[in-house]
Design a protein around this motif. Structure first.
Motif, PDB file in Angstrom:
ATOM      1  N   LEU A 176       0.827  -1.206   0.000  1.00 26.60           N
ATOM      2  CA  LEU A 176       0.000   0.000   0.000  1.00 26.60           C
ATOM      3  C   LEU A 176       0.867   1.264   0.000  1.00 26.60           C
ATOM      4  CD1 LEU A 176      -2.817  -1.002   2.527  1.00 26.60           C
ATOM      5  CD2 LEU A 176      -3.002  -0.791   0.041  1.00 26.60           C
ATOM      6  N   LEU A 177       1.965   1.225   0.734  1.00 26.45           N
ATOM      7  CA  LEU A 177       2.873   2.367   0.730  1.00 26.45           C
ATOM      8  C   LEU A 177       3.499   2.558  -0.648  1.00 26.45           C
ATOM      9  CD1 LEU A 177       4.734   2.006   4.156  1.00 26.45           C
ATOM     10  CD2 LEU A 177       2.954   3.649   3.541  1.00 26.45           C
ATOM     11  N   ALA A 178       3.802   1.443  -1.318  1.00 23.34           N
ATOM     12  CA  ALA A 178       4.359   1.539  -2.672  1.00 23.34           C
ATOM     13  C   ALA A 178       3.348   2.167  -3.630  1.00 23.34           C
ATOM     14  CB  ALA A 178       4.772   0.158  -3.172  1.00 23.34           C
ATOM     15  N   LEU A 179       2.090   1.775  -3.492  1.00 23.78           N
ATOM     16  CA  LEU A 179       1.041   2.374  -4.330  1.00 23.78           C
ATOM     17  C   LEU A 179       0.909   3.867  -4.038  1.00 23.78           C
ATOM     18  CD1 LEU A 179      -1.729  -0.391  -4.178  1.00 23.78           C
ATOM     19  CD2 LEU A 179      -0.257   0.190  -6.122  1.00 23.78           C
ATOM     20  N   ALA A 180       0.995   4.217  -2.758  1.00 20.69           N
ATOM     21  CA  ALA A 180       0.913   5.632  -2.388  1.00 20.69           C
ATOM     22  C   ALA A 180       2.076   6.415  -2.978  1.00 20.69           C
ATOM     23  CB  ALA A 180       0.903   5.776  -0.869  1.00 20.69           C
ATOM     24  N   TYR A 181       3.237   5.795  -3.045  1.00 20.13           N
ATOM     25  CA  TYR A 181       4.421   6.455  -3.618  1.00 20.13           C
ATOM     26  C   TYR A 181       4.206   6.771  -5.099  1.00 20.13           C
ATOM     27  CZ  TYR A 181       9.238   7.197  -5.138  1.00 20.13           C
ATOM     28  OH  TYR A 181      10.381   7.725  -5.679  1.00 20.13           O
ATOM     29  N   PHE A 182       3.639   5.806  -5.832  1.00 17.32           N
ATOM     30  CA  PHE A 182       3.496   5.983  -7.277  1.00 17.32           C
ATOM     31  C   PHE A 182       2.225   6.732  -7.685  1.00 17.32           C
ATOM     32  CE2 PHE A 182       6.368   2.230  -7.209  1.00 17.32           C
ATOM     33  CZ  PHE A 182       7.392   2.755  -7.975  1.00 17.32           C
ATOM     34  N   THR A 184       0.166   8.839  -5.455  1.00 16.95           N
ATOM     35  CA  THR A 184      -0.266   9.998  -4.675  1.00 16.95           C
ATOM     36  C   THR A 184       0.894  10.981  -4.537  1.00 16.95           C
ATOM     37  OG1 THR A 184       0.398   9.260  -2.453  1.00 16.95           O
ATOM     38  CG2 THR A 184      -1.697   8.415  -3.318  1.00 16.95           C
ATOM     39  N   ARG A 185       0.606  12.115  -3.940  1.00 22.57           N
ATOM     40  CA  ARG A 185       1.634  13.123  -3.691  1.00 22.57           C
ATOM     41  C   ARG A 185       1.982  13.202  -2.210  1.00 22.57           C
ATOM     42  NH1 ARG A 185       0.255  18.265  -7.693  1.00 22.57           N
ATOM     43  NH2 ARG A 185       0.235  17.067  -9.665  1.00 22.57           N
ATOM     44  N   ILE A 186       1.711  12.151  -1.477  1.00 24.13           N
ATOM     45  CA  ILE A 186       2.088  12.113  -0.072  1.00 24.13           C
ATOM     46  C   ILE A 186       3.596  12.302   0.053  1.00 24.13           C
ATOM     47  CG2 ILE A 186       2.165  10.651   2.003  1.00 24.13           C
ATOM     48  CD1 ILE A 186      -0.384   9.320   1.042  1.00 24.13           C
ATOM     49  N   SER A 187       4.020  13.006   1.086  1.00 27.25           N
ATOM     50  CA  SER A 187       5.433  13.288   1.301  1.00 27.25           C
ATOM     51  C   SER A 187       6.289  12.027   1.146  1.00 27.25           C
ATOM     52  CB  SER A 187       5.642  13.852   2.705  1.00 27.25           C
ATOM     53  OG  SER A 187       7.000  13.844   3.066  1.00 27.25           O
ATOM     54  N   ARG A 188       7.302  12.120   0.271  1.00 27.87           N
ATOM     55  CA  ARG A 188       8.207  10.982   0.070  1.00 27.87           C
ATOM     56  C   ARG A 188       8.990  10.669   1.336  1.00 27.87           C
ATOM     57  NH1 ARG A 188       4.829  10.575  -3.327  1.00 27.87           N
ATOM     58  NH2 ARG A 188       5.247  10.345  -5.554  1.00 27.87           N
TER      59      ARG A 188
END
Length: 254
Positions: A176-182, A184-188
């Motif tokens: 899920l974090l990997a999906l958020a990385y690719f 979304t614009r959530i802070s890297r």
């Protein structure tokens, strides 16, 4: 204002980084258990030994003038082994329990990150270039590795998910974090630290799956053999694949 690109003292965050990180955290579990259980040194003495190795490794890392892949990953392994025995000592020998231990350690991780941010204005890994930043970085990592051990044991044992169930849970959370990385614009930076923490309990439950007795849901493999194989895989990845330091763009006068 003129700017320049500078190298940090830690590796670029790539797929290779995460693969080695999972191997290192799994090695921390099997290696820590080998010392405390198989060698019967106990949690306290094992923690003291690994803490000394951790201090020596961090000192060498800070004194190094540039990024050295082998030195960096040996330091990470040192944090994860001391994290394993320290968490086991707190949870079992001191009787704090998994929920209490995980709660205390989560507060320590957050406090370390907050102090780092308030002092230097960022907790991004590409900023790790000075001794002061490295101290914050390694203290945060040590706390996160210890927290991950407590979370892994709590999930597998107290919550009854078992080692495979725990691995599936933490693997899914990392996905899920990997999906958020690719997507979304959530802070890297936020995603990095969340993933860094979650790879530790994943390694903890995988390590326990490898070396715990069959009656407890493990595969009953030798802790020494498992640790040696994992360390060999880490060395293979270090010496056969390219490792670059994380790069940052800073004002030219820095």
């Amino acid at each position: 204002m003129e700017r320049k690109v500078v190298a940090s003292k830690v590796p670029e965050v790539t797929v290779l980084f995460w693969i080695i990180k999972v191997f290192a955290t799994t090695l921390g579990e099997t290696g820590g258990d080998a010392a405390s259980m198989s060698l019967h040194l106990g949690y306290l003495l094992s923690t003291g030994i690994f803490a000394l190795v951790f201090v020596l490794a961090v000192t060498a890392q800070i004194r190094a003038s540039r990024f050295h892949p082998l030195l960096y990953w040996i330091t990470v392994i040192a944090t994860t082994t001391v994290g394993t025995t320290l968490a086991d000592f707190a949870d079992r020998s001191l009787g704090i329990g998994y929920p209490g231990g995980a709660s205390i350690l989560l507060c320590l991780v957050l406090a370390s990150l907050l102090a780092w941010y308030l002092t230097l204005g960022t907790v991004a890994v590409d900023s790790v270039r000075s001794p002061r930043t490295e101290v914050f970085y390694w203290v945060t990592i040590m706390f996160s590795q210890t927290l991950g051990t407590a979370l892994g044991d709590w999930t597998a044992d107290s919550l009854g998910l078992g080692y495979l169930g725990g691995a599936a849970l933490f693997g899914s959370m990392l996905a899920l974090l990997a999906l958020a990385y690719f997507w979304t614009r959530i802070s890297r930076t936020l995603l990095f630290w969340a993933a860094f923490i979650l790879t530790r309990p994943l390694g903890a439950v995988v390590g326990d799956l490898l070396d715990k007795p069959l009656g407890q849901g493990g595969l009953a493999l030798s802790r020494y053999t498992a640790s040696a194989v994992l360390f060999g895989l880490i060395l293979l990845l270090i010496f056969t694949l390219p490792h670059r330091p994380a790069m940052a763009t800073v004002p030219a006068e820095e």
